[in-house]
Design a protein around this motif. Structure first.
Motif, PDB file in Angstrom:
ATOM      1  N   GLU A   6      51.729  42.044  36.219  1.00  0.00           N
ATOM      2  CA  GLU A   6      50.338  41.793  36.571  1.00  0.00           C
ATOM      3  C   GLU A   6      49.669  43.128  36.857  1.00  0.00           C
ATOM      4  O   GLU A   6      50.268  44.020  37.450  1.00  0.00           O
ATOM      5  N   PHE A   7      48.445  43.274  36.403  1.00  0.00           N
ATOM      6  CA  PHE A   7      47.686  44.481  36.710  1.00  0.00           C
ATOM      7  C   PHE A   7      46.206  44.143  36.725  1.00  0.00           C
ATOM      8  O   PHE A   7      45.773  43.141  36.191  1.00  0.00           O
ATOM      9  N   ARG A   8      45.460  44.992  37.354  1.00  0.00           N
ATOM     10  CA  ARG A   8      44.002  44.847  37.409  1.00  0.00           C
ATOM     11  C   ARG A   8      43.391  46.039  36.694  1.00  0.00           C
ATOM     12  O   ARG A   8      43.922  47.140  36.722  1.00  0.00           O
ATOM     13  N   THR A   9      42.267  45.771  36.084  1.00  0.00           N
ATOM     14  CA  THR A   9      41.606  46.839  35.344  1.00  0.00           C
ATOM     15  C   THR A   9      40.096  46.692  35.451  1.00  0.00           C
ATOM     16  O   THR A   9      39.587  45.616  35.750  1.00  0.00           O
ATOM     17  N   ASN A  10      39.409  47.761  35.204  1.00  0.00           N
ATOM     18  CA  ASN A  10      37.955  47.728  35.105  1.00  0.00           C
ATOM     19  C   ASN A  10      37.599  47.857  33.636  1.00  0.00           C
ATOM     20  O   ASN A  10      38.141  48.702  32.939  1.00  0.00           O
TER      21      ASN A  10
END
Length: 106
Positions: A6-10
């Motif tokens: 899982e990762f978050r990105t802009n």
């Protein structure tokens, strides 16, 4: 729950401003139409009569260049559609906001 990464990105939509969900949907529809045209052109080239140009080296390289350009367009447009769909989903879920008129005035 399954396992994975899982990762978050802009995600930045360069030079694009949307004031309504409808504007995002219209842009997605427009890009999907463009994507479909590019796919149809690739198919047209694929079923073309190669015997007419097989001895004309310049024509083959021109055709190769045109197909390569279409493949790049398909790839780029697919990514743009995906980003817009993510943005639309985020707006609908309240995780992203639409641009207001005040934000666009410099």
């Amino acid at each position: 729950m399954g396992w994975g990464t899982e990762f978050r990105t802009n995600i930045y939509l360069s030079r694009q401003v949307f004031r309504t969900e409808g504007e995002i949907e219209e842009e997605i529809t427009s890009k999907k139409a463009s994507l479909q045209k590019s796919k149809e052109l690739v198919l047209m080239y694929a079923i073309g009569n190669w015997s007419e140009i097989k001895d004309k080296e310049d024509d083959i390289y021109t055709l190769q260049f045109m197909i390569d350009e279409l493949v790049q367009d398909i790839s780029t447009t697919s990514v743009e559609i995906y980003k817009l769909e993510l943005y639309l989903d985020a707006v609908k879920e309240g995780k992203a906001k639409l641009t207001t008129d005040e934000e666009t005035q410099d």
